[in-house]
Write a protein that holds these residues in place. Sequence first.
Motif, PDB file in Angstrom:
ATOM      1  N   ARG A   1       0.834  -1.202   0.000  1.00 54.26           N
ATOM      2  CA  ARG A   1       0.000   0.000   0.000  1.00 54.26           C
ATOM      3  C   ARG A   1       0.868   1.251   0.000  1.00 54.26           C
ATOM      4  O   ARG A   1       0.564   2.227  -0.708  1.00 54.26           O
ATOM      5  CB  ARG A   1      -0.941  -0.009   1.213  1.00 54.26           C
ATOM      6  N   GLU A   2       1.957   1.229   0.752  1.00 54.40           N
ATOM      7  CA  GLU A   2       2.822   2.400   0.844  1.00 54.40           C
ATOM      8  C   GLU A   2       3.495   2.690  -0.490  1.00 54.40           C
ATOM      9  O   GLU A   2       3.579   3.854  -0.917  1.00 54.40           O
ATOM     10  CB  GLU A   2       3.872   2.173   1.932  1.00 54.40           C
ATOM     11  N   ALA A   3       3.962   1.639  -1.160  1.00 54.59           N
ATOM     12  CA  ALA A   3       4.616   1.837  -2.459  1.00 54.59           C
ATOM     13  C   ALA A   3       3.617   2.321  -3.497  1.00 54.59           C
ATOM     14  O   ALA A   3       3.932   3.183  -4.338  1.00 54.59           O
ATOM     15  CB  ALA A   3       5.273   0.537  -2.912  1.00 54.59           C
ATOM     16  N   LEU A   4       2.397   1.771  -3.463  1.00 52.46           N
ATOM     17  CA  LEU A   4       1.374   2.210  -4.407  1.00 52.46           C
ATOM     18  C   LEU A   4       1.013   3.671  -4.166  1.00 52.46           C
ATOM     19  O   LEU A   4       0.860   4.446  -5.118  1.00 52.46           O
ATOM     20  CB  LEU A   4       0.130   1.329  -4.276  1.00 52.46           C
ATOM     21  N   ALA A   5       0.882   4.055  -2.904  1.00 55.91           N
ATOM     22  CA  ALA A   5       0.562   5.447  -2.587  1.00 55.91           C
ATOM     23  C   ALA A   5       1.636   6.380  -3.141  1.00 55.91           C
ATOM     24  O   ALA A   5       1.331   7.418  -3.744  1.00 55.91           O
ATOM     25  CB  ALA A   5       0.411   5.627  -1.083  1.00 55.91           C
ATOM     26  N   ALA A   6       2.885   6.019  -2.955  1.00 61.83           N
ATOM     27  CA  ALA A   6       3.977   6.855  -3.453  1.00 61.83           C
ATOM     28  C   ALA A   6       3.936   6.949  -4.975  1.00 61.83           C
ATOM     29  O   ALA A   6       4.155   8.025  -5.555  1.00 61.83           O
ATOM     30  CB  ALA A   6       5.310   6.280  -2.989  1.00 61.83           C
ATOM     31  N   GLU A   7       3.647   5.830  -5.639  1.00 61.70           N
ATOM     32  CA  GLU A   7       3.569   5.823  -7.104  1.00 61.70           C
ATOM     33  C   GLU A   7       2.443   6.716  -7.602  1.00 61.70           C
ATOM     34  O   GLU A   7       2.614   7.497  -8.557  1.00 61.70           O
ATOM     35  CB  GLU A   7       3.369   4.390  -7.592  1.00 61.70           C
ATOM     36  N   LEU A   8       1.276   6.616  -6.971  1.00 60.80           N
ATOM     37  CA  LEU A   8       0.133   7.421  -7.404  1.00 60.80           C
ATOM     38  C   LEU A   8       0.335   8.899  -7.086  1.00 60.80           C
ATOM     39  O   LEU A   8      -0.071   9.774  -7.859  1.00 60.80           O
ATOM     40  CB  LEU A   8      -1.146   6.896  -6.743  1.00 60.80           C
ATOM     41  N   GLU A   9       0.941   9.182  -5.942  1.00 65.07           N
ATOM     42  CA  GLU A   9       1.182  10.580  -5.574  1.00 65.07           C
ATOM     43  C   GLU A   9       2.060  11.285  -6.612  1.00 65.07           C
ATOM     44  O   GLU A   9       1.890  12.475  -6.875  1.00 65.07           O
ATOM     45  CB  GLU A   9       1.847  10.648  -4.190  1.00 65.07           C
ATOM     46  N   LYS A  10       2.987  10.561  -7.227  1.00 61.51           N
ATOM     47  CA  LYS A  10       3.856  11.144  -8.251  1.00 61.51           C
ATOM     48  C   LYS A  10       3.071  11.576  -9.489  1.00 61.51           C
ATOM     49  O   LYS A  10       3.534  12.424 -10.257  1.00 61.51           O
ATOM     50  CB  LYS A  10       4.941  10.150  -8.648  1.00 61.51           C
ATOM     51  N   THR A  11       1.900  10.990  -9.699  1.00 63.59           N
ATOM     52  CA  THR A  11       1.069  11.350 -10.854  1.00 63.59           C
ATOM     53  C   THR A  11       0.007  12.384 -10.504  1.00 63.59           C
ATOM     54  O   THR A  11      -0.879  12.661 -11.319  1.00 63.59           O
ATOM     55  CB  THR A  11       0.393  10.097 -11.437  1.00 63.59           C
ATOM     56  N   GLY A  12       0.077  12.948  -9.287  1.00 60.83           N
ATOM     57  CA  GLY A  12      -0.868  13.984  -8.897  1.00 60.83           C
ATOM     58  C   GLY A  12      -2.099  13.487  -8.177  1.00 60.83           C
ATOM     59  O   GLY A  12      -3.011  14.267  -7.894  1.00 60.83           O
ATOM     60  N   VAL A  13      -2.164  12.192  -7.867  1.00 66.41           N
ATOM     61  CA  VAL A  13      -3.307  11.629  -7.154  1.00 66.41           C
ATOM     62  C   VAL A  13      -3.064  11.753  -5.653  1.00 66.41           C
ATOM     63  O   VAL A  13      -1.982  11.419  -5.163  1.00 66.41           O
ATOM     64  CB  VAL A  13      -3.522  10.152  -7.532  1.00 66.41           C
ATOM     65  N   THR A  14      -4.064  12.227  -4.931  1.00 67.58           N
ATOM     66  CA  THR A  14      -3.978  12.295  -3.470  1.00 67.58           C
ATOM     67  C   THR A  14      -4.465  10.975  -2.892  1.00 67.58           C
ATOM     68  O   THR A  14      -5.550  10.498  -3.238  1.00 67.58           O
ATOM     69  CB  THR A  14      -4.840  13.444  -2.925  1.00 67.58           C
ATOM     70  N   THR A  15      -3.679  10.373  -2.024  1.00 63.00           N
ATOM     71  CA  THR A  15      -4.027   9.082  -1.441  1.00 63.00           C
ATOM     72  C   THR A  15      -4.127   9.187   0.071  1.00 63.00           C
ATOM     73  O   THR A  15      -3.364   9.909   0.706  1.00 63.00           O
ATOM     74  CB  THR A  15      -2.985   8.007  -1.798  1.00 63.00           C
ATOM     75  N   THR A  16      -5.101   8.457   0.625  1.00 63.45           N
ATOM     76  CA  THR A  16      -5.286   8.411   2.079  1.00 63.45           C
ATOM     77  C   THR A  16      -5.463   6.964   2.504  1.00 63.45           C
ATOM     78  O   THR A  16      -6.402   6.305   2.047  1.00 63.45           O
ATOM     79  CB  THR A  16      -6.519   9.214   2.516  1.00 63.45           C
ATOM     80  N   PRO A  17      -4.585   6.418   3.363  1.00 62.55           N
ATOM     81  CA  PRO A  17      -4.761   5.041   3.830  1.00 62.55           C
ATOM     82  C   PRO A  17      -6.051   4.888   4.628  1.00 62.55           C
ATOM     83  O   PRO A  17      -6.445   5.783   5.380  1.00 62.55           O
ATOM     84  CB  PRO A  17      -3.534   4.801   4.717  1.00 62.55           C
ATOM     85  N   ILE A  18      -6.719   3.762   4.464  1.00 65.78           N
ATOM     86  CA  ILE A  18      -7.937   3.450   5.201  1.00 65.78           C
ATOM     87  C   ILE A  18      -7.565   2.515   6.356  1.00 65.78           C
ATOM     88  O   ILE A  18      -7.048   1.420   6.137  1.00 65.78           O
ATOM     89  CB  ILE A  18      -8.983   2.776   4.297  1.00 65.78           C
ATOM     90  N   ALA A  19      -7.824   2.952   7.574  1.00 65.02           N
ATOM     91  CA  ALA A  19      -7.367   2.202   8.741  1.00 65.02           C
ATOM     92  C   ALA A  19      -7.994   0.814   8.837  1.00 65.02           C
ATOM     93  O   ALA A  19      -7.360  -0.132   9.304  1.00 65.02           O
ATOM     94  CB  ALA A  19      -7.669   2.992  10.017  1.00 65.02           C
ATOM     95  N   SER A  20      -9.233   0.667   8.383  1.00 64.17           N
ATOM     96  CA  SER A  20      -9.951  -0.585   8.591  1.00 64.17           C
ATOM     97  C   SER A  20      -9.537  -1.696   7.643  1.00 64.17           C
ATOM     98  O   SER A  20      -9.867  -2.860   7.868  1.00 64.17           O
ATOM     99  CB  SER A  20     -11.463  -0.350   8.465  1.00 64.17           C
ATOM    100  N   ALA A  21      -8.829  -1.377   6.552  1.00 60.19           N
ATOM    101  CA  ALA A  21      -8.440  -2.386   5.570  1.00 60.19           C
ATOM    102  C   ALA A  21      -6.985  -2.143   5.177  1.00 60.19           C
ATOM    103  O   ALA A  21      -6.663  -1.076   4.641  1.00 60.19           O
ATOM    104  CB  ALA A  21      -9.352  -2.328   4.349  1.00 60.19           C
ATOM    105  N   PRO A  22      -6.096  -3.113   5.394  1.00 59.63           N
ATOM    106  CA  PRO A  22      -4.658  -2.860   5.239  1.00 59.63           C
ATOM    107  C   PRO A  22      -4.195  -2.602   3.818  1.00 59.63           C
ATOM    108  O   PRO A  22      -3.083  -2.099   3.624  1.00 59.63           O
ATOM    109  CB  PRO A  22      -4.020  -4.139   5.795  1.00 59.63           C
ATOM    110  N   ALA A  23      -5.006  -2.913   2.815  1.00 56.69           N
ATOM    111  CA  ALA A  23      -4.602  -2.662   1.430  1.00 56.69           C
ATOM    112  C   ALA A  23      -5.376  -1.511   0.795  1.00 56.69           C
ATOM    113  O   ALA A  23      -5.197  -1.229  -0.389  1.00 56.69           O
ATOM    114  CB  ALA A  23      -4.782  -3.930   0.584  1.00 56.69           C
ATOM    115  N   ALA A  24      -6.209  -0.822   1.562  1.00 59.78           N
ATOM    116  CA  ALA A  24      -7.135   0.164   1.004  1.00 59.78           C
ATOM    117  C   ALA A  24      -6.549   1.566   1.014  1.00 59.78           C
ATOM    118  O   ALA A  24      -5.949   2.008   1.998  1.00 59.78           O
ATOM    119  CB  ALA A  24      -8.453   0.144   1.775  1.00 59.78           C
TER     120      ALA A  24
END
Length: 490
Positions: free
Chosen positions: A255-278
Amino acid sequence: MSNGARDKRGGQGGPRGAGGGPRGAGEHRGGQGAHVGAGPRPDGGVEGRRAAIGAREVARRVLDRVHKDKAWATPALDGELARAGLADRDRRLASELVYGVLRHRTRIDRALAAHADLKKTPPRVVTALRLAAYQLLFLDRIPGYAAIDDAVNAARVAGGPKLGGFANAVLRKLSTSGEPSIQEQGLDRIVVEHSLPRWILDELAPAADDSVPALTAAPQPQPQPTPRLTPSELAAAFAQPAPIIARANVRRTTREALAAELEKTGVTTTPIASAPAALRLEGLGDPSRNDSFNAGRWTVQDTGAQLVALAARPLATMKILDACAGVGGKSTHLAELTDDEATIDAADLSKTKLGLLAETAERLGLASIRRHVCDLLDPAAPLARDYDLIVLDAPCSGLGVLRRHPDAKWRLTASDVPRLADLQRQLLDAVVPRLAPGGTLVYSVCTFTRAEGPEQIRALVARTGLRLVEEHRTWPPDADAFYLARLERS
């Protein structure tokens, strides 16, 4: 979650990122959210005006089909967008208008009724009035004159100059007077303020106050109590657009690597506490145009739907049945959680949906899922009788995904609930004999009615002797409204 009674109603869109029908509880490759949030060019240029007019006409055609033909809004919108060939900005505006009118229809009609008798107004003109009223009352960024002029032209085309003049008079009065104040109190106020039919509110209120724990963390045998929202707060949440939720493919990324990848393309990401991959995504656009999506590093699935597979706690050594697999959101999640080593049978009546499941599994790099086009109610269905784990995401009223499919508010009736509860009972009775001794059954529905949730499970326990291990609800704004239960066979 499809066995012929109805399609799943919680999908964030269709098979290729531009909608495509009520296929599931937020588990698909595109997203309604990918359309939302645009308007005409702020400088009012010619290109912007043409695009906005095109978007409004697309929205009217979809709303006419929803009203006249009882079409589902999402596939109807997809079809009209495909034919119109609008730019992305105007596709998003068309979606905003369609879903906005459907979400707030009671308030819109109430405001219009102060100046017109809608029951005596031709349906196509009513659609034009509703669309303009939504823009006047809810969208500050669109000039009132643009919304009114467009509606007047549409009414004139639909019924001639007289109806064009009628629309002009009604909308100019509304533009001047605004929305009438809401005088109702209590539950009656919620019905109006959040455009929620009274029978749905009557189902929501007791569910919001029952003893089933609300799930805000990964499923645990003894969940901690969580604060409860009031019926008014939940009704307000259901009247808002649903977010796009990504499920990271844990076999290909974190999830952390995906968030970093998407953030580089201008997408804002927020981890969801209830689901570890969300991850909650903002500013994404069409998921099917995203490189990491197409590379299989993530898929679209609502948080509530992700919690179903997590509650199942699948193991690589298990023989698993996804009993109403639909397009495979839960089948593919189960495969990811078992590192693609479990034996997973995905059963559904729809060959088309299982074909979409196969496409998604290939994109995600999963090979452990076997597809079976069959009727679960047929004793001769080509399925085993010794599954270690059965997941039944059953056909249901879909009231938990009203954020994604607000047209369901105006399509469903109170009589649908007992009819669907009876189908769920039949499906449960059909799959329980296929559960091995010591096996686990996970039942889920994307709705909040007690008849389809806790009452259904209590009756099942009484009939079969299965042991209820845990049950949970999820609620907006963190997730769609799901009920899920985990049971074990002795």
